[in-house]
Design a protein around this motif. Sequence first.
Motif, PDB file in Angstrom:
ATOM      1  N   GLY A 180       0.819  -1.215   0.000  1.00 24.59           N
ATOM      2  CA  GLY A 180       0.000   0.000   0.000  1.00 24.59           C
ATOM      3  C   GLY A 180       0.847   1.255   0.000  1.00 24.59           C
ATOM      4  N   VAL A 181       1.898   1.268   0.805  1.00 24.40           N
ATOM      5  CA  VAL A 181       2.797   2.435   0.857  1.00 24.40           C
ATOM      6  C   VAL A 181       3.472   2.652  -0.499  1.00 24.40           C
ATOM      7  CG1 VAL A 181       4.932   3.314   1.885  1.00 24.40           C
ATOM      8  CG2 VAL A 181       3.164   2.311   3.341  1.00 24.40           C
ATOM      9  N   LEU A 182       3.945   1.576  -1.106  1.00 30.54           N
ATOM     10  CA  LEU A 182       4.592   1.692  -2.417  1.00 30.54           C
ATOM     11  C   LEU A 182       3.614   2.215  -3.462  1.00 30.54           C
ATOM     12  CD1 LEU A 182       6.742  -1.568  -2.511  1.00 30.54           C
ATOM     13  CD2 LEU A 182       7.522   0.767  -2.119  1.00 30.54           C
ATOM     14  N   MET A 183       2.385   1.738  -3.406  1.00 29.93           N
ATOM     15  CA  MET A 183       1.380   2.199  -4.369  1.00 29.93           C
ATOM     16  C   MET A 183       1.040   3.675  -4.147  1.00 29.93           C
ATOM     17  SD  MET A 183      -1.045  -1.155  -4.607  1.00 29.93           S
ATOM     18  CE  MET A 183      -2.156  -0.474  -5.794  1.00 29.93           C
ATOM     19  N   VAL A 184       0.930   4.102  -2.897  1.00 32.35           N
ATOM     20  CA  VAL A 184       0.629   5.508  -2.602  1.00 32.35           C
ATOM     21  C   VAL A 184       1.762   6.401  -3.111  1.00 32.35           C
ATOM     22  CG1 VAL A 184       0.398   7.179  -0.719  1.00 32.35           C
ATOM     23  CG2 VAL A 184      -0.930   5.073  -0.674  1.00 32.35           C
ATOM     24  N   ILE A 185       2.995   5.995  -2.864  1.00 33.17           N
ATOM     25  CA  ILE A 185       4.136   6.781  -3.349  1.00 33.17           C
ATOM     26  C   ILE A 185       4.100   6.883  -4.873  1.00 33.17           C
ATOM     27  CG2 ILE A 185       6.655   6.817  -3.581  1.00 33.17           C
ATOM     28  CD1 ILE A 185       6.773   5.538  -0.768  1.00 33.17           C
ATOM     29  N   THR A 186       3.809   5.783  -5.539  1.00 34.36           N
ATOM     30  CA  THR A 186       3.750   5.774  -7.000  1.00 34.36           C
ATOM     31  C   THR A 186       2.652   6.702  -7.505  1.00 34.36           C
ATOM     32  OG1 THR A 186       4.588   3.510  -7.042  1.00 34.36           O
ATOM     33  CG2 THR A 186       3.482   4.289  -9.023  1.00 34.36           C
ATOM     34  N   VAL A 187       1.479   6.637  -6.892  1.00 34.09           N
ATOM     35  CA  VAL A 187       0.371   7.502  -7.314  1.00 34.09           C
ATOM     36  C   VAL A 187       0.711   8.972  -7.058  1.00 34.09           C
ATOM     37  CG1 VAL A 187      -2.031   8.125  -6.799  1.00 34.09           C
ATOM     38  CG2 VAL A 187      -1.402   5.730  -7.095  1.00 34.09           C
ATOM     39  N   VAL A 188       1.309   9.283  -5.923  1.00 33.77           N
ATOM     40  CA  VAL A 188       1.686  10.668  -5.617  1.00 33.77           C
ATOM     41  C   VAL A 188       2.678  11.181  -6.657  1.00 33.77           C
ATOM     42  CG1 VAL A 188       2.949  12.109  -3.966  1.00 33.77           C
ATOM     43  CG2 VAL A 188       1.166  10.564  -3.159  1.00 33.77           C
ATOM     44  N   LEU A 189       3.662  10.365  -7.015  1.00 31.91           N
ATOM     45  CA  LEU A 189       4.637  10.790  -8.017  1.00 31.91           C
ATOM     46  C   LEU A 189       3.993  10.951  -9.391  1.00 31.91           C
ATOM     47  CD1 LEU A 189       7.777   8.730  -6.969  1.00 31.91           C
ATOM     48  CD2 LEU A 189       7.392  11.181  -6.719  1.00 31.91           C
ATOM     49  N   LEU A 190       3.036  10.083  -9.710  1.00 29.93           N
ATOM     50  CA  LEU A 190       2.323  10.201 -10.980  1.00 29.93           C
ATOM     51  C   LEU A 190       1.522  11.501 -11.027  1.00 29.93           C
ATOM     52  CD1 LEU A 190       1.381   8.942 -13.676  1.00 29.93           C
ATOM     53  CD2 LEU A 190      -0.488   7.921 -12.382  1.00 29.93           C
ATOM     54  N   VAL A 191       0.803  11.791  -9.959  1.00 27.74           N
ATOM     55  CA  VAL A 191       0.028  13.033  -9.892  1.00 27.74           C
ATOM     56  C   VAL A 191       0.960  14.237  -9.965  1.00 27.74           C
ATOM     57  CG1 VAL A 191      -1.439  14.429  -8.380  1.00 27.74           C
ATOM     58  CG2 VAL A 191      -1.915  11.988  -8.679  1.00 27.74           C
ATOM     59  N   TYR A 192       2.109  14.157  -9.302  1.00 23.78           N
ATOM     60  CA  TYR A 192       3.101  15.238  -9.356  1.00 23.78           C
ATOM     61  C   TYR A 192       3.562  15.482 -10.794  1.00 23.78           C
ATOM     62  CZ  TYR A 192       7.697  17.465  -8.827  1.00 23.78           C
ATOM     63  OH  TYR A 192       8.794  18.274  -8.958  1.00 23.78           O
ATOM     64  N   ALA A 193       3.827  14.397 -11.516  1.00 20.12           N
ATOM     65  CA  ALA A 193       4.284  14.539 -12.899  1.00 20.12           C
ATOM     66  C   ALA A 193       3.188  15.137 -13.774  1.00 20.12           C
ATOM     67  CB  ALA A 193       4.723  13.185 -13.447  1.00 20.12           C
ATOM     68  N   ILE A 194       1.960  14.713 -13.552  1.00 21.67           N
ATOM     69  CA  ILE A 194       0.853  15.248 -14.355  1.00 21.67           C
ATOM     70  C   ILE A 194       0.603  16.712 -14.006  1.00 21.67           C
ATOM     71  CG2 ILE A 194      -1.636  15.056 -14.761  1.00 21.67           C
ATOM     72  CD1 ILE A 194      -1.288  12.001 -14.417  1.00 21.67           C
ATOM     73  N   ALA A 195       0.626  17.025 -12.704  1.00 23.09           N
ATOM     74  CA  ALA A 195       0.338  18.399 -12.256  1.00 23.09           C
ATOM     75  C   ALA A 195       1.381  19.397 -12.750  1.00 23.09           C
ATOM     76  CB  ALA A 195       0.252  18.441 -10.730  1.00 23.09           C
ATOM     77  N   THR A 196       2.621  18.960 -12.873  1.00 18.73           N
ATOM     78  CA  THR A 196       3.669  19.879 -13.340  1.00 18.73           C
ATOM     79  C   THR A 196       3.819  19.864 -14.856  1.00 18.73           C
ATOM     80  OG1 THR A 196       5.383  18.188 -13.066  1.00 18.73           O
ATOM     81  CG2 THR A 196       4.973  19.677 -11.196  1.00 18.73           C
ATOM     82  N   GLY A 197       2.940  19.144 -15.522  1.00 24.84           N
ATOM     83  CA  GLY A 197       2.987  19.112 -16.988  1.00 24.84           C
ATOM     84  C   GLY A 197       4.174  18.347 -17.525  1.00 24.84           C
ATOM     85  N   GLY A 198       4.643  17.371 -16.783  1.00 27.91           N
ATOM     86  CA  GLY A 198       5.776  16.567 -17.239  1.00 27.91           C
ATOM     87  C   GLY A 198       7.088  17.318 -17.182  1.00 27.91           C
ATOM     88  N   SER A 199       7.269  18.102 -16.128  1.00 28.97           N
ATOM     89  CA  SER A 199       8.508  18.863 -15.998  1.00 28.97           C
ATOM     90  C   SER A 199       9.697  17.915 -15.864  1.00 28.97           C
ATOM     91  CB  SER A 199       8.445  19.782 -14.781  1.00 28.97           C
ATOM     92  OG  SER A 199       8.480  19.020 -13.585  1.00 28.97           O
ATOM     93  N   GLU A 200      10.857  18.451 -16.148  1.00 32.08           N
ATOM     94  CA  GLU A 200      12.072  17.635 -16.096  1.00 32.08           C
ATOM     95  C   GLU A 200      12.319  17.096 -14.682  1.00 32.08           C
ATOM     96  OE1 GLU A 200      16.746  18.172 -17.139  1.00 32.08           O
ATOM     97  OE2 GLU A 200      15.279  19.195 -18.402  1.00 32.08           O
ATOM     98  N   ALA A 201      12.044  17.905 -13.675  1.00 29.16           N
ATOM     99  CA  ALA A 201      12.234  17.466 -12.288  1.00 29.16           C
ATOM    100  C   ALA A 201      11.283  16.323 -11.939  1.00 29.16           C
ATOM    101  CB  ALA A 201      12.016  18.641 -11.341  1.00 29.16           C
ATOM    102  N   ALA A 202      10.027  16.435 -12.372  1.00 27.35           N
ATOM    103  CA  ALA A 202       9.042  15.391 -12.082  1.00 27.35           C
ATOM    104  C   ALA A 202       9.403  14.081 -12.785  1.00 27.35           C
ATOM    105  CB  ALA A 202       7.650  15.850 -12.492  1.00 27.35           C
ATOM    106  N   ILE A 203       9.832  14.191 -14.015  1.00 24.60           N
ATOM    107  CA  ILE A 203      10.226  12.996 -14.766  1.00 24.60           C
ATOM    108  C   ILE A 203      11.448  12.350 -14.125  1.00 24.60           C
ATOM    109  CG2 ILE A 203      10.996  12.131 -17.001  1.00 24.60           C
ATOM    110  CD1 ILE A 203       8.041  13.015 -16.895  1.00 24.60           C
ATOM    111  N   SER A 204      12.406  13.151 -13.694  1.00 17.21           N
ATOM    112  CA  SER A 204      13.601  12.618 -13.037  1.00 17.21           C
ATOM    113  C   SER A 204      13.248  11.880 -11.754  1.00 17.21           C
ATOM    114  CB  SER A 204      14.590  13.737 -12.723  1.00 17.21           C
ATOM    115  OG  SER A 204      15.078  14.313 -13.897  1.00 17.21           O
ATOM    116  N   VAL A 205      12.372  12.456 -10.958  1.00 19.42           N
ATOM    117  CA  VAL A 205      11.959  11.797  -9.717  1.00 19.42           C
ATOM    118  C   VAL A 205      11.247  10.483 -10.015  1.00 19.42           C
ATOM    119  CG1 VAL A 205      10.427  12.000  -7.716  1.00 19.42           C
ATOM    120  CG2 VAL A 205      11.856  13.923  -8.386  1.00 19.42           C
TER     121      VAL A 205
END
Length: 139
Positions: free
Chosen positions: A10-35
């Motif tokens: 569950g923790v791994l899935m939450v982290i993955t979803v948070v990072l996915l939302v971060y990447a989408i929210a920032t419009g696929g910024s280089e920092a989000a993609i790197s993370v």
Amino acid sequence: MKKIMNILLGVLMVITVVLLVYAIATGGSEAAISVNLIWCYVLIVAAIAAALFCAVFGMTQNPAGIKGTLLSFVLIVAIVGIAYFISASHSVQIPDLANNSVFDRGATVLTETSILVTYVAIVAAIVTTVVTEIWGALK
């Protein structure tokens, strides 16, 4: 033990979803993609470590399972080897737009080998799932 594994999953899935939302929210910024790439590398290393640990632990608990482990290892080496020889047998030119050239042969062979191995793994996972479900339904 199962409860701990479910919490960890569950923790791994939450982290993955948070990072996915971060990447989408920032419009696929280089920092989000790197993370997200770093997170994928962490997950891959963890999966490989878990697979190796479980294989070694399983062999110590049941020495008769060594045959299955060795067969799996040989199959994986064969799949990677075949994918490599297929990739190396022809030349693919991938444009490197940053440098106005093409990537060297080693990079393209490695990339194509990885893609072929991924395709085989996806097909194997789907076939295994379908066969397992049919087998379970027939029992």
